[in-house]
Scaffold this motif. Structure first.
Motif, PDB file in Angstrom:
ATOM      1  N   THR A 126       0.809  -1.213   0.000  1.00  5.23           N
ATOM      2  CA  THR A 126       0.000   0.000   0.000  1.00  5.23           C
ATOM      3  C   THR A 126       0.846   1.269   0.000  1.00  5.23           C
ATOM      4  OG1 THR A 126      -0.167  -0.082   2.403  1.00  5.23           O
ATOM      5  CG2 THR A 126      -1.948  -1.111   1.125  1.00  5.23           C
ATOM      6  N   GLU A 127       2.141   1.159   0.160  1.00  3.08           N
ATOM      7  CA  GLU A 127       2.990   2.349   0.204  1.00  3.08           C
ATOM      8  C   GLU A 127       3.514   2.748  -1.172  1.00  3.08           C
ATOM      9  OE1 GLU A 127       5.979   1.737   3.142  1.00  3.08           O
ATOM     10  OE2 GLU A 127       4.525   1.157   4.655  1.00  3.08           O
ATOM     11  N   PRO A 171       5.833   5.815  -4.953  1.00  2.00           N
ATOM     12  CA  PRO A 171       4.925   5.870  -3.809  1.00  2.00           C
ATOM     13  C   PRO A 171       3.507   6.211  -4.285  1.00  2.00           C
ATOM     14  CG  PRO A 171       6.922   7.133  -3.370  1.00  2.00           C
ATOM     15  CD  PRO A 171       6.942   6.754  -4.828  1.00  2.00           C
ATOM     16  N   VAL A 172       2.521   5.464  -3.793  1.00  5.71           N
ATOM     17  CA  VAL A 172       1.137   5.669  -4.209  1.00  5.71           C
ATOM     18  C   VAL A 172       0.703   7.108  -3.943  1.00  5.71           C
ATOM     19  CG1 VAL A 172      -1.253   4.975  -3.772  1.00  5.71           C
ATOM     20  CG2 VAL A 172       0.525   3.248  -3.977  1.00  5.71           C
ATOM     21  N   ALA A 173       1.134   7.668  -2.823  1.00  6.29           N
ATOM     22  CA  ALA A 173       0.757   9.034  -2.474  1.00  6.29           C
ATOM     23  C   ALA A 173       1.304  10.064  -3.459  1.00  6.29           C
ATOM     24  CB  ALA A 173       1.250   9.362  -1.063  1.00  6.29           C
ATOM     25  N   ARG A 174       2.300   9.686  -4.286  1.00  7.50           N
ATOM     26  CA  ARG A 174       2.910  10.629  -5.220  1.00  7.50           C
ATOM     27  C   ARG A 174       2.467  10.430  -6.665  1.00  7.50           C
ATOM     28  NH1 ARG A 174       8.695  11.530  -5.133  1.00  7.50           N
ATOM     29  NH2 ARG A 174       7.986  13.496  -5.981  1.00  7.50           N
ATOM     30  N   LEU A 175       1.536   9.529  -6.912  1.00 14.70           N
ATOM     31  CA  LEU A 175       1.096   9.279  -8.289  1.00 14.70           C
ATOM     32  C   LEU A 175       0.546  10.538  -8.956  1.00 14.70           C
ATOM     33  CD1 LEU A 175      -0.621   5.778  -8.079  1.00 14.70           C
ATOM     34  CD2 LEU A 175       1.563   6.362  -9.151  1.00 14.70           C
ATOM     35  N   ALA A 176      -0.137  11.374  -8.220  1.00 16.84           N
ATOM     36  CA  ALA A 176      -0.750  12.582  -8.790  1.00 16.84           C
ATOM     37  C   ALA A 176       0.232  13.753  -8.869  1.00 16.84           C
ATOM     38  CB  ALA A 176      -1.966  12.985  -7.972  1.00 16.84           C
ATOM     39  N   GLU A 177       1.480  13.542  -8.464  1.00 16.89           N
ATOM     40  CA  GLU A 177       2.473  14.621  -8.444  1.00 16.89           C
ATOM     41  C   GLU A 177       3.401  14.596  -9.651  1.00 16.89           C
ATOM     42  OE1 GLU A 177       4.531  14.475  -4.690  1.00 16.89           O
ATOM     43  OE2 GLU A 177       2.644  14.380  -3.572  1.00 16.89           O
ATOM     44  N   LEU A 230       5.835   9.795 -16.199  1.00 17.80           N
ATOM     45  CA  LEU A 230       5.176   8.489 -16.193  1.00 17.80           C
ATOM     46  C   LEU A 230       3.715   8.610 -16.612  1.00 17.80           C
ATOM     47  CD1 LEU A 230       6.721   6.906 -12.978  1.00 17.80           C
ATOM     48  CD2 LEU A 230       7.209   6.341 -15.365  1.00 17.80           C
ATOM     49  N   PHE A 231       3.173   9.825 -16.544  1.00 18.76           N
ATOM     50  CA  PHE A 231       1.825  10.101 -17.026  1.00 18.76           C
ATOM     51  C   PHE A 231       1.907  11.237 -18.019  1.00 18.76           C
ATOM     52  CE2 PHE A 231       1.316   8.248 -12.804  1.00 18.76           C
ATOM     53  CZ  PHE A 231       0.505   7.171 -13.112  1.00 18.76           C
ATOM     54  N   LEU A 243      -8.429  10.343 -16.919  1.00 18.80           N
ATOM     55  CA  LEU A 243      -8.327   9.117 -16.119  1.00 18.80           C
ATOM     56  C   LEU A 243      -6.975   8.892 -15.453  1.00 18.80           C
ATOM     57  CD1 LEU A 243     -10.334   6.820 -18.535  1.00 18.80           C
ATOM     58  CD2 LEU A 243     -11.085   7.702 -16.317  1.00 18.80           C
ATOM     59  N   GLU A 244      -5.901   9.483 -15.976  1.00 21.34           N
ATOM     60  CA  GLU A 244      -4.606   9.344 -15.309  1.00 21.34           C
ATOM     61  C   GLU A 244      -4.625  10.150 -14.018  1.00 21.34           C
ATOM     62  OE1 GLU A 244      -1.645  10.616 -18.122  1.00 21.34           O
ATOM     63  OE2 GLU A 244      -1.615   8.683 -19.116  1.00 21.34           O
ATOM     64  N   PRO A 245      -3.981   9.744 -12.958  1.00 27.49           N
ATOM     65  CA  PRO A 245      -3.089   8.598 -12.767  1.00 27.49           C
ATOM     66  C   PRO A 245      -3.771   7.337 -12.228  1.00 27.49           C
ATOM     67  CG  PRO A 245      -2.897  10.008 -10.863  1.00 27.49           C
ATOM     68  CD  PRO A 245      -3.941  10.638 -11.783  1.00 27.49           C
ATOM     69  N   ARG A 246      -5.095   7.226 -12.349  1.00 25.86           N
ATOM     70  CA  ARG A 246      -5.763   6.007 -11.876  1.00 25.86           C
ATOM     71  C   ARG A 246      -5.412   4.803 -12.733  1.00 25.86           C
ATOM     72  NH1 ARG A 246     -11.990   7.049 -11.272  1.00 25.86           N
ATOM     73  NH2 ARG A 246     -11.673   7.539 -13.453  1.00 25.86           N
ATOM     74  N   LEU A 247      -5.074   5.034 -13.999  1.00 26.56           N
ATOM     75  CA  LEU A 247      -4.696   3.980 -14.918  1.00 26.56           C
ATOM     76  C   LEU A 247      -3.927   4.581 -16.084  1.00 26.56           C
ATOM     77  CD1 LEU A 247      -7.653   2.914 -17.162  1.00 26.56           C
ATOM     78  CD2 LEU A 247      -7.850   4.768 -15.564  1.00 26.56           C
ATOM     79  N   HIS A 248      -3.270   3.713 -16.843  1.00 28.04           N
ATOM     80  CA  HIS A 248      -2.614   4.109 -18.084  1.00 28.04           C
ATOM     81  C   HIS A 248      -3.530   3.745 -19.240  1.00 28.04           C
ATOM     82  CE1 HIS A 248       1.893   4.414 -16.934  1.00 28.04           C
ATOM     83  NE2 HIS A 248       1.414   5.601 -17.222  1.00 28.04           N
ATOM     84  N   LEU A 249      -3.457   4.513 -20.333  1.00 26.82           N
ATOM     85  CA  LEU A 249      -4.204   4.207 -21.545  1.00 26.82           C
ATOM     86  C   LEU A 249      -3.222   3.920 -22.668  1.00 26.82           C
ATOM     87  CD1 LEU A 249      -6.191   6.077 -19.800  1.00 26.82           C
ATOM     88  CD2 LEU A 249      -7.430   6.295 -21.927  1.00 26.82           C
ATOM     89  N   ALA A 250      -3.433   2.806 -23.347  1.00 26.85           N
ATOM     90  CA  ALA A 250      -2.548   2.401 -24.435  1.00 26.85           C
ATOM     91  C   ALA A 250      -3.371   2.037 -25.656  1.00 26.85           C
ATOM     92  CB  ALA A 250      -1.695   1.213 -23.995  1.00 26.85           C
ATOM     93  N   LYS A 251      -2.683   1.959 -26.787  1.00 29.43           N
ATOM     94  CA  LYS A 251      -3.309   1.579 -28.048  1.00 29.43           C
ATOM     95  C   LYS A 251      -2.502   0.433 -28.653  1.00 29.43           C
ATOM     96  CE  LYS A 251      -4.930   4.904 -30.753  1.00 29.43           C
ATOM     97  NZ  LYS A 251      -6.389   4.840 -30.685  1.00 29.43           N
ATOM     98  N   VAL A 252      -3.235  -0.522 -29.238  1.00 30.13           N
ATOM     99  CA  VAL A 252      -2.592  -1.620 -29.963  1.00 30.13           C
ATOM    100  C   VAL A 252      -3.216  -1.667 -31.354  1.00 30.13           C
ATOM    101  CG1 VAL A 252      -2.321  -4.120 -30.139  1.00 30.13           C
ATOM    102  CG2 VAL A 252      -2.014  -2.988 -27.927  1.00 30.13           C
TER     103      VAL A 252
END
Length: 151
Positions: free
Chosen positions: A6-7, A23-29, A40-41, A90-99
């Motif tokens: 969880t960290e 760190p999960v707490a820093r995903l939005a930073e 990364l986003f 939707l970022e940073p809850r998930l990544h979006l990709a194309k194939v």
């Protein structure tokens, strides 16, 4: 969004595809990749191929929404702007990709893609949900929001 640890969580860079522990707490930073130093986003979907797919779909702990499409597909081209906009929502809850299923037929076969566009939501290598047909931005965001692994 839950993680085994969880960290922090491991996520793949959309540019160089290397794995990063964040760190999960820093995903939005606006975290940057430790290897290539790029964000990364990026606020837009990124292309995946057979060589880079598993870094994001299996080894990354962040859910991945994949648009399986082809350049000759009219509905795919119609949905592309909405899908691009969905990344910034939707970022940073998930990544979006194309194939591109024309260029990467093995990935289309691996996921049993029968019609395009098809959105497939993956988390740690497991398919969580699938939706075929072109969708609007509100439709994509609403559909993703209904999935339990993306909260």
């Amino acid at each position: 969004m839950s993680t085994a640890n969880t960290e922090s969580m491991q996520l793949a860079c959309p540019h160089c595809h290397s794995l990063n522990r964040v760190p999960v707490a820093r995903l939005a930073e606006a975290p940057a990749c430790g290897r290539c130093k790029r964000p990364l986003f990026a606020g837009e979907p990124f292309e995946l191929d057979a060589a880079t797919f598993d870094a994001h779909a299996v080894r990354s702990e962040l859910p991945l929404l994949v648009d399986f499409w082809a350049p000759w597909c009219g509905p795919c081209r119609m949905m592309a702007p909405a899908y691009r906009q969905a990344a910034s929502v939707l970022e940073p809850r998930l990544h979006l990709a194309k194939v591109d299923t024309q260029a990467q037929p093995e990935l289309g076969a691996r996921y049993g893609i029968r019609s395009i566009p098809t959105l497939v939501l993956l988390h740690r290598g497991r398919e969580i949900a699938r939706q075929s047909g072109a969708m609007s931005l509100p439709g994509i965001v609403q559909w993703v929001g209904q999935q339990p692994s993306v909260h």
